[in-house]
Design a protein around this motif. Structure first.
Motif, PDB file in Angstrom:
ATOM      1  N   ARG A 293      30.044  23.162  80.892  1.00  0.00           N
ATOM      2  CA  ARG A 293      28.871  22.521  81.501  1.00  0.00           C
ATOM      3  C   ARG A 293      27.559  23.162  81.075  1.00  0.00           C
ATOM      4  NH1 ARG A 293      29.770  19.838  86.589  1.00  0.00           N
ATOM      5  NH2 ARG A 293      28.437  21.254  87.749  1.00  0.00           N
ATOM      6  N   LYS A 294      27.532  24.475  80.917  1.00  0.00           N
ATOM      7  CA  LYS A 294      26.261  25.134  80.569  1.00  0.00           C
ATOM      8  C   LYS A 294      25.798  24.702  79.188  1.00  0.00           C
ATOM      9  CE  LYS A 294      23.606  28.813  79.098  1.00  0.00           C
ATOM     10  NZ  LYS A 294      23.342  29.289  77.722  1.00  0.00           N
ATOM     11  N   ILE A 295      26.681  24.761  78.200  1.00  0.00           N
ATOM     12  CA  ILE A 295      26.267  24.380  76.836  1.00  0.00           C
ATOM     13  C   ILE A 295      25.984  22.875  76.760  1.00  0.00           C
ATOM     14  CG2 ILE A 295      28.643  24.263  75.961  1.00  0.00           C
ATOM     15  CD1 ILE A 295      27.608  25.002  73.207  1.00  0.00           C
ATOM     16  N   THR A 296      26.617  22.087  77.618  1.00  0.00           N
ATOM     17  CA  THR A 296      26.326  20.646  77.604  1.00  0.00           C
ATOM     18  C   THR A 296      24.898  20.386  78.087  1.00  0.00           C
ATOM     19  OG1 THR A 296      28.668  20.187  77.965  1.00  0.00           O
ATOM     20  CG2 THR A 296      27.156  18.374  78.371  1.00  0.00           C
ATOM     21  N   ILE A 297      24.466  21.102  79.112  1.00  0.00           N
ATOM     22  CA  ILE A 297      23.062  20.973  79.553  1.00  0.00           C
ATOM     23  C   ILE A 297      22.132  21.498  78.450  1.00  0.00           C
ATOM     24  CG2 ILE A 297      21.328  21.687  81.256  1.00  0.00           C
ATOM     25  CD1 ILE A 297      23.390  19.803  82.461  1.00  0.00           C
ATOM     26  N   ASP A 298      22.498  22.638  77.856  1.00  0.00           N
ATOM     27  CA  ASP A 298      21.671  23.193  76.767  1.00  0.00           C
ATOM     28  C   ASP A 298      21.565  22.215  75.587  1.00  0.00           C
ATOM     29  OD1 ASP A 298      21.287  25.521  78.172  1.00  0.00           O
ATOM     30  OD2 ASP A 298      22.582  26.766  76.922  1.00  0.00           O
ATOM     31  N   SER A 299      22.601  21.438  75.369  1.00  0.00           N
ATOM     32  CA  SER A 299      22.555  20.469  74.270  1.00  0.00           C
ATOM     33  C   SER A 299      21.627  19.303  74.621  1.00  0.00           C
ATOM     34  CB  SER A 299      23.950  19.917  73.965  1.00  0.00           C
ATOM     35  OG  SER A 299      24.790  20.972  73.593  1.00  0.00           O
ATOM     36  N   ALA A 300      21.557  18.970  75.898  1.00  0.00           N
ATOM     37  CA  ALA A 300      20.684  17.872  76.326  1.00  0.00           C
ATOM     38  C   ALA A 300      19.218  18.276  76.249  1.00  0.00           C
ATOM     39  CB  ALA A 300      21.046  17.444  77.749  1.00  0.00           C
ATOM     40  N   THR A 301      18.908  19.558  76.517  1.00  0.00           N
ATOM     41  CA  THR A 301      17.495  20.007  76.487  1.00  0.00           C
ATOM     42  C   THR A 301      17.093  20.522  75.108  1.00  0.00           C
ATOM     43  OG1 THR A 301      18.088  22.276  77.091  1.00  0.00           O
ATOM     44  CG2 THR A 301      17.610  20.750  78.914  1.00  0.00           C
ATOM     45  N   LEU A 302      18.068  20.695  74.223  1.00  0.00           N
ATOM     46  CA  LEU A 302      17.914  21.328  72.897  1.00  0.00           C
ATOM     47  C   LEU A 302      17.731  22.842  72.978  1.00  0.00           C
ATOM     48  CD1 LEU A 302      16.061  18.911  70.438  1.00  0.00           C
ATOM     49  CD2 LEU A 302      18.427  18.911  71.200  1.00  0.00           C
ATOM     50  N   ALA A 303      17.900  23.442  74.182  1.00  0.00           N
ATOM     51  CA  ALA A 303      17.911  24.912  74.267  1.00  0.00           C
ATOM     52  C   ALA A 303      19.034  25.455  73.387  1.00  0.00           C
ATOM     53  CB  ALA A 303      18.114  25.357  75.708  1.00  0.00           C
ATOM     54  N   ASN A 304      20.157  24.731  73.342  1.00  0.00           N
ATOM     55  CA  ASN A 304      21.280  25.193  72.505  1.00  0.00           C
ATOM     56  C   ASN A 304      20.857  25.318  71.047  1.00  0.00           C
ATOM     57  OD1 ASN A 304      24.107  25.799  71.959  1.00  0.00           O
ATOM     58  ND2 ASN A 304      24.161  23.787  70.981  1.00  0.00           N
ATOM     59  N   LYS A 305      20.014  24.401  70.591  1.00  0.00           N
ATOM     60  CA  LYS A 305      19.594  24.448  69.177  1.00  0.00           C
ATOM     61  C   LYS A 305      18.666  25.632  68.957  1.00  0.00           C
ATOM     62  CE  LYS A 305      21.801  22.009  67.651  1.00  0.00           C
ATOM     63  NZ  LYS A 305      23.097  22.154  66.938  1.00  0.00           N
ATOM     64  N   ALA A 306      17.835  25.950  69.950  1.00  0.00           N
ATOM     65  CA  ALA A 306      16.972  27.134  69.818  1.00  0.00           C
ATOM     66  C   ALA A 306      17.830  28.391  69.722  1.00  0.00           C
ATOM     67  CB  ALA A 306      16.021  27.227  71.012  1.00  0.00           C
ATOM     68  N   LEU A 307      18.847  28.474  70.581  1.00  0.00           N
ATOM     69  CA  LEU A 307      19.752  29.640  70.520  1.00  0.00           C
ATOM     70  C   LEU A 307      20.395  29.702  69.130  1.00  0.00           C
ATOM     71  CD1 LEU A 307      21.554  29.363  74.011  1.00  0.00           C
ATOM     72  CD2 LEU A 307      19.620  30.831  73.428  1.00  0.00           C
ATOM     73  N   GLU A 308      20.713  28.536  68.571  1.00  0.00           N
ATOM     74  CA  GLU A 308      21.377  28.505  67.264  1.00  0.00           C
ATOM     75  C   GLU A 308      20.438  28.886  66.122  1.00  0.00           C
ATOM     76  OE1 GLU A 308      24.908  25.370  68.426  1.00  0.00           O
ATOM     77  OE2 GLU A 308      23.495  24.789  66.870  1.00  0.00           O
ATOM     78  N   VAL A 309      19.163  28.543  66.244  1.00  0.00           N
ATOM     79  CA  VAL A 309      18.201  28.966  65.207  1.00  0.00           C
ATOM     80  C   VAL A 309      18.096  30.496  65.214  1.00  0.00           C
ATOM     81  CG1 VAL A 309      15.760  28.937  64.544  1.00  0.00           C
ATOM     82  CG2 VAL A 309      16.898  26.803  65.173  1.00  0.00           C
ATOM     83  N   ILE A 310      18.001  31.078  66.409  1.00  0.00           N
ATOM     84  CA  ILE A 310      17.922  32.549  66.511  1.00  0.00           C
ATOM     85  C   ILE A 310      19.216  33.160  65.961  1.00  0.00           C
ATOM     86  CG2 ILE A 310      17.673  34.501  68.091  1.00  0.00           C
ATOM     87  CD1 ILE A 310      16.112  32.589  69.991  1.00  0.00           C
ATOM     88  N   GLU A 311      20.345  32.553  66.321  1.00  0.00           N
ATOM     89  CA  GLU A 311      21.652  33.028  65.841  1.00  0.00           C
ATOM     90  C   GLU A 311      21.702  32.998  64.311  1.00  0.00           C
ATOM     91  OE1 GLU A 311      24.826  30.500  67.265  1.00  0.00           O
ATOM     92  OE2 GLU A 311      26.409  31.785  66.475  1.00  0.00           O
ATOM     93  N   ALA A 312      21.200  31.919  63.717  1.00  0.00           N
ATOM     94  CA  ALA A 312      21.238  31.789  62.248  1.00  0.00           C
ATOM     95  C   ALA A 312      20.345  32.837  61.592  1.00  0.00           C
ATOM     96  CB  ALA A 312      20.796  30.383  61.837  1.00  0.00           C
ATOM     97  N   HIS A 313      19.172  33.053  62.179  1.00  0.00           N
ATOM     98  CA  HIS A 313      18.244  34.062  61.653  1.00  0.00           C
ATOM     99  C   HIS A 313      18.931  35.436  61.639  1.00  0.00           C
ATOM    100  CE1 HIS A 313      14.656  36.543  61.266  1.00  0.00           C
ATOM    101  NE2 HIS A 313      15.034  37.175  62.359  1.00  0.00           N
ATOM    102  N   LEU A 314      19.612  35.757  62.713  1.00  0.00           N
ATOM    103  CA  LEU A 314      20.237  37.082  62.819  1.00  0.00           C
ATOM    104  C   LEU A 314      21.464  37.199  61.913  1.00  0.00           C
ATOM    105  CD1 LEU A 314      19.881  37.388  66.683  1.00  0.00           C
ATOM    106  CD2 LEU A 314      18.818  38.943  65.016  1.00  0.00           C
ATOM    107  N   LEU A 315      22.257  36.144  61.862  1.00  0.00           N
ATOM    108  CA  LEU A 315      23.512  36.231  61.081  1.00  0.00           C
ATOM    109  C   LEU A 315      23.266  36.221  59.579  1.00  0.00           C
ATOM    110  CD1 LEU A 315      25.915  33.752  62.937  1.00  0.00           C
ATOM    111  CD2 LEU A 315      26.058  36.247  62.906  1.00  0.00           C
ATOM    112  N   PHE A 316      22.292  35.426  59.146  1.00  0.00           N
ATOM    113  CA  PHE A 316      22.156  35.200  57.705  1.00  0.00           C
ATOM    114  C   PHE A 316      20.894  35.830  57.125  1.00  0.00           C
ATOM    115  CE2 PHE A 316      24.554  31.515  59.462  1.00  0.00           C
ATOM    116  CZ  PHE A 316      25.799  31.906  58.980  1.00  0.00           C
ATOM    117  N   GLY A 317      20.054  36.467  57.959  1.00  0.00           N
ATOM    118  CA  GLY A 317      18.870  37.170  57.478  1.00  0.00           C
ATOM    119  C   GLY A 317      17.833  36.259  56.857  1.00  0.00           C
ATOM    120  N   VAL A 318      17.810  35.003  57.276  1.00  0.00           N
ATOM    121  CA  VAL A 318      16.825  34.050  56.737  1.00  0.00           C
ATOM    122  C   VAL A 318      15.637  33.985  57.709  1.00  0.00           C
ATOM    123  CG1 VAL A 318      16.443  31.606  56.158  1.00  0.00           C
ATOM    124  CG2 VAL A 318      18.612  32.713  55.567  1.00  0.00           C
ATOM    125  N   PRO A 319      14.384  34.112  57.188  1.00  0.00           N
ATOM    126  CA  PRO A 319      13.217  34.077  58.083  1.00  0.00           C
ATOM    127  C   PRO A 319      13.111  32.740  58.823  1.00  0.00           C
ATOM    128  CG  PRO A 319      12.559  34.612  55.812  1.00  0.00           C
ATOM    129  CD  PRO A 319      14.015  34.285  55.779  1.00  0.00           C
TER     130      PRO A 319
END
Ligand code: NAD
Ligand code: MG
Length: 384
Positions: free
Chosen positions: A201-227
């Motif tokens: 349920r938490k990630i489903t709400i995050d997907s509706a608000t796009l908070a999940n995508k923000a978390l994923e952008v930060i995750e990608a920056h940290l994992l792959f070292g891309v600015p």
């Protein structure tokens, strides 16, 4: 891998959730390669009991003590770290939801384990600490998120300076085609009707608000070292193209598959190898056609930009964003505040706490707690 390769021993933290149960479904098919040696859950004694009967792990943890709990199971928050650091565990699948997963991620990496990371919140809230723990202990993070699994599969051994851009796809969630006016009256039930993914349920709400995508952008920056200025989000309603990588020469690689978490979970266990699995849903290009891409309607989904700004700011800001969002989403799910209350509450928390230091675990946990308190005070909601 040859037939004589010893099985890899897997701990699943959060085994009763959406990712946890999907992981066990995958592991059930690969008993020759993987052994489940530890399972933990939060409260679901009955499902955990069924999983234990089937997989016979050597360690079982139920965070909330229950009268019906078997006496040989561990309980309390500490059971996550205990499971994540055991000698008989090679891979820790962290499928816990929220900041509760942080200590287990850190401890597993410090103990040199592979962390198959679904619990993106732990990486987002304490990015530098998590990366430092991996470096210090020799552990590695392999993402379970389908977008990051896609990027990892496209990147292979290319160096960060060969990458021009990461393009992370977003389904757009249930509100993709809702007008600004309709969005103002959206309810929690509307938000829980995700068009392409069945998730907790938490990630489903995050997907509706796009908070999940923000978390994923930060995750990608940290994992792959891309600015951050080279990470983009594009809406792709079919959830078939899981993400794209544009290289310095202009070539773009994408990874495609049916919208199912089975493949990213399996790949996080086997990376960099691939193993045969006839039961992962097959990709049929004709059936999946047509594939569409759209820009994000940023003004209508403020949680995306707020989160990316928090990531760029660094320090404790991502932890504040994550914690304020987590607390606000819990209040939405309890029916105590409206969906539209999330973004203003998170924005206020970032204004108040966004520049607090976040270099150590205790600074991050303090910022996390302060952000939760701010959200509770705003809506006069205590932890009851
Ligand atoms: P879920 O709510 O279905 O499951 C959460 C699991 O964590 C449950 O087993 C629960 O017992 C356990 N848990 C909850 N609170 C806990 C606590 N305080 N301490 C210990 N254990 C606790 O969630 P989910 O959808 O499986 O998501 C898990 C994680 O995976 C999240 O971080 C989510 O963002 C990420 N993720 C999920 C999906 C998906 O398709 N579901 C996809 C990508 C990433
Ligand atoms: Mg994802």
């Amino acid at each position: 891998m040859s037939r004589s390769t010893p099985t890899k021993r897997v701990a699943i933290l959060g085994s009763t959730g959406s990712i946890g149960t999907t992981a066990l479904k995958v592991l059930r098919r690969h008993r020759d390669r993987f052994t489940v040696t530890a399972l933990t859950a939060f409260t679901n004694n009955d499902l955990l009991g069924q999983q234990v009967a089937e997989f016979r792990p050597t360690f079982v943890g139920l965070v909330e003590d229950r009268p019906e709990r078997r006496s040989d199971w561990q309980c309390g928050d500490g059971c996550l770290v205990e499971a994540a650091t055991r000698d008989d565990v090679d891979i820790v699948l962290n499928a816990v939801v929220g900041a509760a997963g942080l200590d287990a991620t850190l401890a597993a990496l410090e103990h040199g384990k592979r962390v198959a990371l679904a619990n993106k919140e732990s990486l987002v809230m304490a990015g530098e600490l998590v990366l430092a723990a991996a470096k210090k202990g020799g552990g590695e993070i392999i993402p379970v998120d389908s977008e990051h699994s896609a990027i990892l599969q496209c990147l292979k051994d290319h160096a960060p300076d060969e990458i021009r851009r990461l393009v992370i796809t977003a389904s757009g969630g249930p509100f993709r085609q809702w007008s600004s006016e309709q969005l103002r009256n959206a309810t929690v039930d509307d938000a829980l009707r995700h068009p392409t993914w069945r998730m907790g349920r938490k990630i489903t709400i995050d997907s509706a608000t796009l908070a999940n995508k923000a978390l994923e952008v930060i995750e990608a920056h940290l994992l792959f070292g891309v600015p951050y200025d080279r990470i983009e989000v594009v809406v792709h309603p079919q959830s078939v193209v899981h993400s794209l990588v544009e290289f310095a020469d202009g070539s773009v690689l994408a990874q495609l598959g049916a919208p199912s978490m089975e493949l990213p979970i399996l790949y996080a266990l086997t990376h960099p190898d691939r193993i045969a699995d006839a039961d992962v849903p097959r990709f049929d290009p004709v059936a999946m056609s047509p594939l569409c891409f759209e820009p994000v309607r940023s003004a209508d989904f403020p949680m995306l930009a707020l989160g990316i700004q928090a990531g760029m700011r660094g320090g404790a800001a991502p932890a504040v964003y994550n914690a304020a969002n987590e607390r606000a989403v819990a209040l939405v799910l309890e029916g105590r505040i409206a969906l539209g209350d999330i973004a203003p509450a998170v924005e206020r928390a970032l204004e108040t706490l966004g520049t607090t230091p976040g270099a150590t675990r205790s600074e991050i946990l303090n910022a996390d707690a302060a952000a939760r308190r701010l959200v509770e005070d705003r809506f006069e909601c205590s932890r009851s």
